[in-house]
Design an enzyme around this catalytic site. Structure first.
Site, PDB file in Angstrom:
ATOM      1  N   ARG A 152      -1.960 -14.496   3.483  1.00  0.00           N
ATOM      2  CA  ARG A 152      -2.758 -13.881   4.557  1.00  0.00           C
ATOM      3  C   ARG A 152      -2.098 -14.114   5.911  1.00  0.00           C
ATOM      4  O   ARG A 152      -2.082 -13.235   6.768  1.00  0.00           O
ATOM      5  CB  ARG A 152      -4.187 -14.460   4.577  1.00  0.00           C
ATOM      6  CG  ARG A 152      -5.031 -14.113   3.361  1.00  0.00           C
ATOM      7  CD  ARG A 152      -5.595 -12.728   3.385  1.00  0.00           C
ATOM      8  NE  ARG A 152      -6.549 -12.488   4.443  1.00  0.00           N
ATOM      9  CZ  ARG A 152      -7.294 -11.378   4.527  1.00  0.00           C
ATOM     10  NH1 ARG A 152      -7.191 -10.419   3.603  1.00  0.00           N
ATOM     11  NH2 ARG A 152      -8.122 -11.196   5.521  1.00  0.00           N
TER      12      ARG A 152
ATOM     13  N   THR B  74      -5.765  -7.677  10.431  1.00  0.00           N
ATOM     14  CA  THR B  74      -6.006  -6.432   9.698  1.00  0.00           C
ATOM     15  C   THR B  74      -5.339  -5.212  10.331  1.00  0.00           C
ATOM     16  O   THR B  74      -4.643  -4.459   9.652  1.00  0.00           O
ATOM     17  CB  THR B  74      -7.526  -6.182   9.575  1.00  0.00           C
ATOM     18  OG1 THR B  74      -8.102  -7.261   8.833  1.00  0.00           O
ATOM     19  CG2 THR B  74      -7.819  -4.868   8.864  1.00  0.00           C
TER      20      THR B  74
ATOM     21  N   HIS C 125      -2.113  -5.480   1.255  1.00  0.00           N
ATOM     22  CA  HIS C 125      -3.379  -6.157   0.960  1.00  0.00           C
ATOM     23  C   HIS C 125      -3.072  -7.534   0.392  1.00  0.00           C
ATOM     24  O   HIS C 125      -2.137  -7.687  -0.389  1.00  0.00           O
ATOM     25  CB  HIS C 125      -4.190  -5.374  -0.088  1.00  0.00           C
ATOM     26  CG  HIS C 125      -5.325  -6.171  -0.661  1.00  0.00           C
ATOM     27  ND1 HIS C 125      -6.561  -6.245  -0.050  1.00  0.00           N
ATOM     28  CD2 HIS C 125      -5.397  -6.981  -1.750  1.00  0.00           C
ATOM     29  CE1 HIS C 125      -7.344  -7.057  -0.761  1.00  0.00           C
ATOM     30  NE2 HIS C 125      -6.658  -7.520  -1.799  1.00  0.00           N
TER      31      HIS C 125
ATOM     32  N   GLU D 266      -9.869  -9.949  -8.181  1.00  0.00           N
ATOM     33  CA  GLU D 266      -8.986  -8.795  -7.947  1.00  0.00           C
ATOM     34  C   GLU D 266      -7.827  -8.762  -8.950  1.00  0.00           C
ATOM     35  O   GLU D 266      -7.444  -7.691  -9.420  1.00  0.00           O
ATOM     36  CB  GLU D 266      -8.457  -8.836  -6.514  1.00  0.00           C
ATOM     37  CG  GLU D 266      -9.571  -8.635  -5.491  1.00  0.00           C
ATOM     38  CD  GLU D 266      -9.097  -8.825  -4.043  1.00  0.00           C
ATOM     39  OE1 GLU D 266      -7.892  -9.098  -3.831  1.00  0.00           O
ATOM     40  OE2 GLU D 266      -9.940  -8.693  -3.143  1.00  0.00           O
TER      41      GLU D 266
ATOM     42  N   TYR E  68     -12.641  -2.593  -3.427  1.00  0.00           N
ATOM     43  CA  TYR E  68     -13.198  -2.644  -2.075  1.00  0.00           C
ATOM     44  C   TYR E  68     -14.722  -2.610  -2.105  1.00  0.00           C
ATOM     45  O   TYR E  68     -15.351  -2.005  -1.243  1.00  0.00           O
ATOM     46  CB  TYR E  68     -12.648  -1.477  -1.245  1.00  0.00           C
ATOM     47  CG  TYR E  68     -11.211  -1.679  -0.792  1.00  0.00           C
ATOM     48  CD1 TYR E  68     -10.833  -2.784  -0.030  1.00  0.00           C
ATOM     49  CD2 TYR E  68     -10.217  -0.743  -1.098  1.00  0.00           C
ATOM     50  CE1 TYR E  68      -9.525  -2.971   0.404  1.00  0.00           C
ATOM     51  CE2 TYR E  68      -8.893  -0.924  -0.665  1.00  0.00           C
ATOM     52  CZ  TYR E  68      -8.560  -2.046   0.085  1.00  0.00           C
ATOM     53  OH  TYR E  68      -7.266  -2.217   0.523  1.00  0.00           O
TER      54      TYR E  68
ATOM     55  N   ASN F 217      -2.034  -0.173   7.013  1.00  0.00           N
ATOM     56  CA  ASN F 217      -1.529  -1.486   7.416  1.00  0.00           C
ATOM     57  C   ASN F 217      -0.684  -2.159   6.336  1.00  0.00           C
ATOM     58  O   ASN F 217      -0.571  -3.378   6.287  1.00  0.00           O
ATOM     59  CB  ASN F 217      -2.694  -2.382   7.854  1.00  0.00           C
ATOM     60  CG  ASN F 217      -3.736  -2.520   6.761  1.00  0.00           C
ATOM     61  OD1 ASN F 217      -3.552  -2.023   5.651  1.00  0.00           O
ATOM     62  ND2 ASN F 217      -4.818  -3.203   7.064  1.00  0.00           N
TER      63      ASN F 217
ATOM     64  N   LYS G 143       0.829  -1.206   0.000  1.00  0.00           N
ATOM     65  CA  LYS G 143       0.000   0.000   0.000  1.00  0.00           C
ATOM     66  C   LYS G 143       0.869   1.264   0.000  1.00  0.00           C
ATOM     67  O   LYS G 143       2.086   1.193   0.218  1.00  0.00           O
ATOM     68  CB  LYS G 143      -0.938  -0.046   1.215  1.00  0.00           C
ATOM     69  CG  LYS G 143      -1.947  -1.207   1.155  1.00  0.00           C
ATOM     70  CD  LYS G 143      -2.927  -1.168   2.323  1.00  0.00           C
ATOM     71  CE  LYS G 143      -3.958  -2.279   2.221  1.00  0.00           C
ATOM     72  NZ  LYS G 143      -4.970  -2.193   3.313  1.00  0.00           N
TER      73      LYS G 143
HETATM   74  P1  IDP Z   1      -7.978  -6.994   5.245  1.00  0.00           P
HETATM   75  O1  IDP Z   1      -7.151  -5.988   4.485  1.00  0.00           O
HETATM   76  O2  IDP Z   1      -7.199  -7.573   6.391  1.00  0.00           O
HETATM   77  O3  IDP Z   1      -8.617  -8.041   4.361  1.00  0.00           O
HETATM   78  P2  IDP Z   1     -10.605  -5.732   5.437  1.00  0.00           P
HETATM   79  O4  IDP Z   1     -11.572  -5.940   6.559  1.00  0.00           O
HETATM   80  O5  IDP Z   1     -10.930  -6.361   4.110  1.00  0.00           O
HETATM   81  O6  IDP Z   1      -9.160  -6.167   5.948  1.00  0.00           O
HETATM   82  O7  IDP Z   1     -10.457  -4.153   5.235  1.00  0.00           O
HETATM   83  C1  IDP Z   1      -9.827  -3.632   4.090  1.00  0.00           C
HETATM   84  C2  IDP Z   1      -8.922  -2.488   4.504  1.00  0.00           C
HETATM   85  O8  IDP Z   1      -9.703  -1.407   4.996  1.00  0.00           O
HETATM   86  C3  IDP Z   1      -7.956  -2.833   5.657  1.00  0.00           C
HETATM   87  O9  IDP Z   1      -6.786  -3.491   5.215  1.00  0.00           O
HETATM   88  C4  IDP Z   1      -7.664  -1.459   6.222  1.00  0.00           C
HETATM   89  O10 IDP Z   1      -6.693  -0.768   5.452  1.00  0.00           O
HETATM   90  C5  IDP Z   1      -9.009  -0.748   6.043  1.00  0.00           C
HETATM   91  N1  IDP Z   1      -9.858  -0.819   7.250  1.00  0.00           N
HETATM   92  C6  IDP Z   1     -10.667  -1.834   7.627  1.00  0.00           C
HETATM   93  N2  IDP Z   1     -11.309  -1.544   8.771  1.00  0.00           N
HETATM   94  C7  IDP Z   1     -10.882  -0.306   9.124  1.00  0.00           C
HETATM   95  C8  IDP Z   1     -11.175   0.553  10.226  1.00  0.00           C
HETATM   96  O11 IDP Z   1     -11.986   0.247  11.126  1.00  0.00           O
HETATM   97  N3  IDP Z   1     -10.527   1.749  10.257  1.00  0.00           N
HETATM   98  C9  IDP Z   1      -9.644   2.134   9.290  1.00  0.00           C
HETATM   99  N4  IDP Z   1      -9.354   1.360   8.235  1.00  0.00           N
HETATM  100  C10 IDP Z   1      -9.954   0.145   8.153  1.00  0.00           C
HETATM  101 MG    MG Z   2     -10.095  -7.831   2.894  1.00  0.00          MG
END
Ligand code: IDP
Ligand code: MG
Length: 156
Positions: free
Chosen positions: A87, A93, A117, A128, A51, A114, A11
């Site tokens: 993963r 996450t 992805h 994707e 997304y 974070n 990212k």
């Molecule tokens: P993942 O990336 O671990 O699959 P997802 O739930 O699919 O997690 O969420 C996608 C992305 O959205 C996360 O990687 C993170 O960057 C962002 N995200 C998810 N939940 C939150 C939140 O509560 N606050 C801020 N960013 C979030």
């Molecule tokens: Mg996800």
């Protein structure tokens, strides 16, 4: 156990912090193969497709702002159970919750920023990868040392 392909994004925070190489290295060292890679900027349109399950959630606007703010590295990574393996390598996450030893747990401390992805299922990976790569941008690469990384049984 079939060979799989998954979409990995380093990212914008990973690119800005200059740790692309350190993140990439983990995939290469694990034995996963990079079969497609590019530096690109995510558009609002691509974000809404990528997304799609998060559109309308409270964090969505912030997520799109972050993901479109600066270039990211998109990769197609191949290997046995590549989706699940990647993963696990990424960790939970939010970096604050991710175990040490994972990419998010070793390099980050933010919730949303974070670093990485990875597709969450083989079906998501297929969808994707289609959003980020044209078929001709993905390669069948056989490397001299592959026989020492993946066996016939692993290939399925
Ligand atoms: P993942 O990336 O671990 O699959 P997802 O739930 O699919 O997690 O969420 C996608 C992305 O959205 C996360 O990687 C993170 O960057 C962002 N995200 C998810 N939940 C939150 C939140 O509560 N606050 C801020 N960013 C979030
Ligand atoms: Mg996800």
């Amino acid at each position: 156990m079939a060979m799989e392909r998954t979409l990995i994004l380093i990212k914008p925070d990973g690119v800005q912090r200059g740790i692309v190489g350190r993140i990439l290295e983990r995939f290469e060292t694990r034995g996963l193969k990079i079969v497609g890679m590019k530096l690109m900027k995510m558009t609002d349109a691509l974000a809404s497709q990528h997304y799609k399950d998060h559109v309308g959630k409270g964090f969505y606007a912030g997520l799109v702002k972050f993901m479109t703010s600066s270039p990211l590295v998109a990769m197609c990574v191949e290997g046995p159970k590549a989706v699940e393996v990647a993963r696990k390598m990424m960790g939970k996450t939010f970096c604050t919750d991710a175990e040490s030893g994972t990419i998010r747990g070793d390099f980050g401390i933010s919730r949303g920023m974070n670093l990485i992805h990875g597709s969450d299922s083989p079906e998501s990976a297929k969808r994707e990868l289609g959003l980020f790569f044209k078929p001709e941008e993905l390669f069948e690469i056989s490397r001299a040392g592959d026989a020492w990384v993946v066996s016939d049984e692993d290939r399925g």
